[in-house]
Design an enzyme around this catalytic site. Structure first.
Site, PDB file in Angstrom:
ATOM      1  N   LYS A 179      12.509  22.840  13.260  1.00 47.38           N
ATOM      2  CA  LYS A 179      11.986  22.952  11.900  1.00 47.38           C
ATOM      3  C   LYS A 179      12.045  24.427  11.508  1.00 47.38           C
ATOM      4  O   LYS A 179      11.204  25.227  11.907  1.00 47.38           O
ATOM      5  CB  LYS A 179      10.554  22.446  11.791  1.00 47.38           C
ATOM      6  CG  LYS A 179      10.016  22.476  10.348  1.00 47.38           C
ATOM      7  CD  LYS A 179       8.686  23.180  10.285  1.00 47.38           C
ATOM      8  CE  LYS A 179       8.250  23.454   8.859  1.00 47.38           C
ATOM      9  NZ  LYS A 179       8.953  24.590   8.223  1.00 47.38           N
ATOM     10  N   GLU A 192       4.256  32.734  19.720  1.00 48.90           N
ATOM     11  CA  GLU A 192       4.482  34.149  19.449  1.00 48.90           C
ATOM     12  C   GLU A 192       3.982  34.407  18.037  1.00 48.90           C
ATOM     13  O   GLU A 192       4.486  33.824  17.076  1.00 48.90           O
ATOM     14  CB  GLU A 192       5.960  34.513  19.582  1.00 48.90           C
ATOM     15  CG  GLU A 192       6.472  34.483  21.001  1.00 48.90           C
ATOM     16  CD  GLU A 192       5.759  35.444  21.937  1.00 48.90           C
ATOM     17  OE1 GLU A 192       5.167  36.433  21.435  1.00 48.90           O
ATOM     18  OE2 GLU A 192       5.771  35.209  23.149  1.00 48.90           O
ATOM     19  N   CYS A 236       7.650  41.185  13.552  1.00 49.93           N
ATOM     20  CA  CYS A 236       6.389  41.106  14.293  1.00 49.93           C
ATOM     21  C   CYS A 236       6.182  42.341  15.160  1.00 49.93           C
ATOM     22  O   CYS A 236       5.051  42.672  15.515  1.00 49.93           O
ATOM     23  CB  CYS A 236       6.340  39.840  15.139  1.00 49.93           C
ATOM     24  SG  CYS A 236       7.714  39.660  16.284  1.00 49.93           S
ATOM     25  N   GLU A 272      -2.390  42.282   9.972  1.00 47.18           N
ATOM     26  CA  GLU A 272      -0.937  42.364   9.872  1.00 47.18           C
ATOM     27  C   GLU A 272      -0.513  42.220   8.414  1.00 47.18           C
ATOM     28  O   GLU A 272      -0.825  41.216   7.769  1.00 47.18           O
ATOM     29  CB  GLU A 272      -0.273  41.283  10.722  1.00 47.18           C
ATOM     30  CG  GLU A 272       1.245  41.385  10.741  1.00 47.18           C
ATOM     31  CD  GLU A 272       1.890  40.366  11.649  1.00 47.18           C
ATOM     32  OE1 GLU A 272       2.822  40.730  12.387  1.00 47.18           O
ATOM     33  OE2 GLU A 272       1.455  39.200  11.641  1.00 47.18           O
TER      34      GLU A 272
END
Length: 488
Positions: free
Chosen positions: A180, A255, A289, A390
């Site tokens: 996906k 992750e 990331c 973040e």
């Protein structure tokens, strides 16, 4: 929605065939450099479509796992060659769909080729060890067995590399896959899957279903016939994936986010540190990331470093990633642009000083894209929102410290622990950083965003579920150890 027939619709890939979703609904994928340009249409699938894909993968896995590792690896070599032949086309699609510059997109696609070849070779490497038995008439050894069907949920920021670094080890170790991809870059993902289809993998071994996270993503998490889930994305969604998988006993790999620091010491090569901070923090519009976010600088060089950094940032050319002169492209979507702008506003409200940037580009040629000026903040304290959350955008927060020990304390004061770097010429500083930095990837005199495919990748704290991706470490997730005891 009505579809412009001149623009291609990219369907699901299920059991070796491209097919439209059961409800025939599609969604446009737009170019973030020009919101009026549609890159393609993608299926908005249903749970019924996902069930078909999982059933196909489950059936195919019986024969796939019986192939030798070398035979499975041969398929990956074929995919690598096809992807390499289509590199320019797929890279251009990535730039048009996600916004990163064309050189970055080409580099990522080339990395996908290298990952495929690396894991193709894994099919010829050992899968276990002989272990001495207390019974002198017996043979005891370990081997590895595949999980079964693996659900792969991937983000939009690396639409070639991340799917491939999950799919390639999953396949070579005998699993079948249901992918996906993120809707924002599903056209790019479809072109990658076309390479697998052209390579002639058996029907059902690899499948792709596009659609919303609430339907397809959640369906993968809940599906009783999916044995393992590998996910890259936000920490909020990742937690939900992990909880859902745990509730039904599926193996999971997460992750998630990062708030990655770079430490610049008094003895650092400042020019090198500035270049690496800019590259690590602002390339791909900060949408990595592992991107540098917090810049922790010792007071002895703080002012000089700040002056050099701001001067260099002001020189960066923002524009369409397909143009050769562009250094930084747009944010990947309007929502991502608005997120970045909201954090810039929040930083100012908290008392940080905006030295440069942080505004939406409105000038001619950029007005229809999701462009933002890279931002540099001064007078940041580590308790501010812009130093803790973040942002996933081109925002650098400068934090002044007096000592290296203080720098490490600030660097570790985060719920994340993905990557970190330090710039120093002092061996003692290097060793302290290696030992005391709570991050899964630590780099010395190099930017925080560097990741090599042959090395384990993953984070500490809320950045990761703990298992590692890439390199030989990938087998720890995609296989289970089986101990064998044989007595004649």
């Amino acid at each position: 929605m009505a579809v412009n027939t001149e623009i291609k619709t990219y369907n699901n890939y299920i059991n070796g065939k491209w097919q439209s979703s059961s409800n025939n609904e599609v969604q446009a994928s737009i170019n973030p450099a020009n919101k009026n340009e549609i890159v393609g249409y993608i299926s908005q699938s249903t749970r019924e479509d996902l069930d078909q894909a999982v059933a196909a993968a489950k059936t195919a896995q019986v024969a796939w796992r019986k192939l030798s590792g070398a035979a499975r690896g041969d398929f990956l070599y074929k995919v690598a060659n096809i992807l390499e032949n289509r590199l320019d086309e797929i890279a251009e699609t990535m730039t048009r769909e996600m916004g990163k510059t064309l050189p970055e997109a080409k580099g990522e696609t080339a990395r996908g080729v290298a990952i495929l070849r690396y894991y193709a070779g894994e099919g010829m490497r050992k899968v276990g060890d002989v272990i001495p038995s207390t019974d002198s008439d017996a043979l005891m050894f370990t081997t590895r067995t595949s999980l079964g069907v693996v659900g792969v949920i991937t983000p939009w920021n690396f639409p070639v590399a991340i799917p491939i670094w999950k799919i390639a080890p999953a396949l070579v170790y005998g699993n079948t896959v249901v992918l996906k991809p993120a809707g924002e870059t599903a056209v790019t993902a479809a072109k990658v899957i076309e390479c697998f289809a052209e390579a002639g993998l058996p029907e059902g071994v690899i499948n792709m279903v596009t659609g919303s996270g609430s339907v397809i993503g959640q369906g993968i998490v809940d599906h009783p016939d999916i044995n393992g889930i590998t996910f890259t994305g936000s920490d909020q969604v990742g937690k939900a994936v992990g909880q859902g998988a745990l509730a039904r006993g599926a193996k999971y790999q997460l992750e998630m986010g990062g708030k990655n620091p770079v430490i610049v010491t008094d003895d650092a090569d400042l020019d090198l540190a500035v270049e690496a901070t800019i590259s690590g923090g602002l390339r791909s519009t900060g949408q990595k990331c592992t991107a540098t976010s917090r810049v922790i600088v010792q007071s002895g060089v703080y002012e000089e470093f700040k002056e050099k950094l701001v001067a260099k940032v002001k020189e960066l050319k923002v524009g369409n990633g397909l143009q050769e002169s562009t250094w930084m492209g747009p944010c990947a979507s309007e929502s991502q642009l608005n997120t970045v702008l909201s954090y810039v506003e929040k930083g100012q409200e908290e008392g940080a000083t905006l030295l440069y940037g942080g505004k939406k580009h409105e000038e001619e040629g950029l007005e229809n894209g999701f462009y933002v000026q890279p931002a540099v903040f001064d007078n940041v304290t580590n308790d501010m929102v812009i130093a803790q959350e973040e942002i996933f955008g081109p925002v650098l927060a400068l934090i002044k410290v007096d000592t290296v020990e203080e720098a490490l304390n600030v660097a570790n004061d985060s719920k994340f622990g993905l990557s970190a770097s330090i710039f120093t010429t002092n061996v003692s500083n290097m060793l302290s950083f290696i030992k005391d930095m709570d991050a899964g990837l630590v780099r010395i005199n190099a930017e925080s965003a560097g990741v090599e495919l042959q090395a384990p990748f993953g984070g500490m704290k809320l950045s990761s579920s703990g298992s590692r991706e890439q390199g030989e470490a990938a087998k720890e997730f995609f296989t289970s150890i089986k101990t064998v005891f044989v007595k004649g």
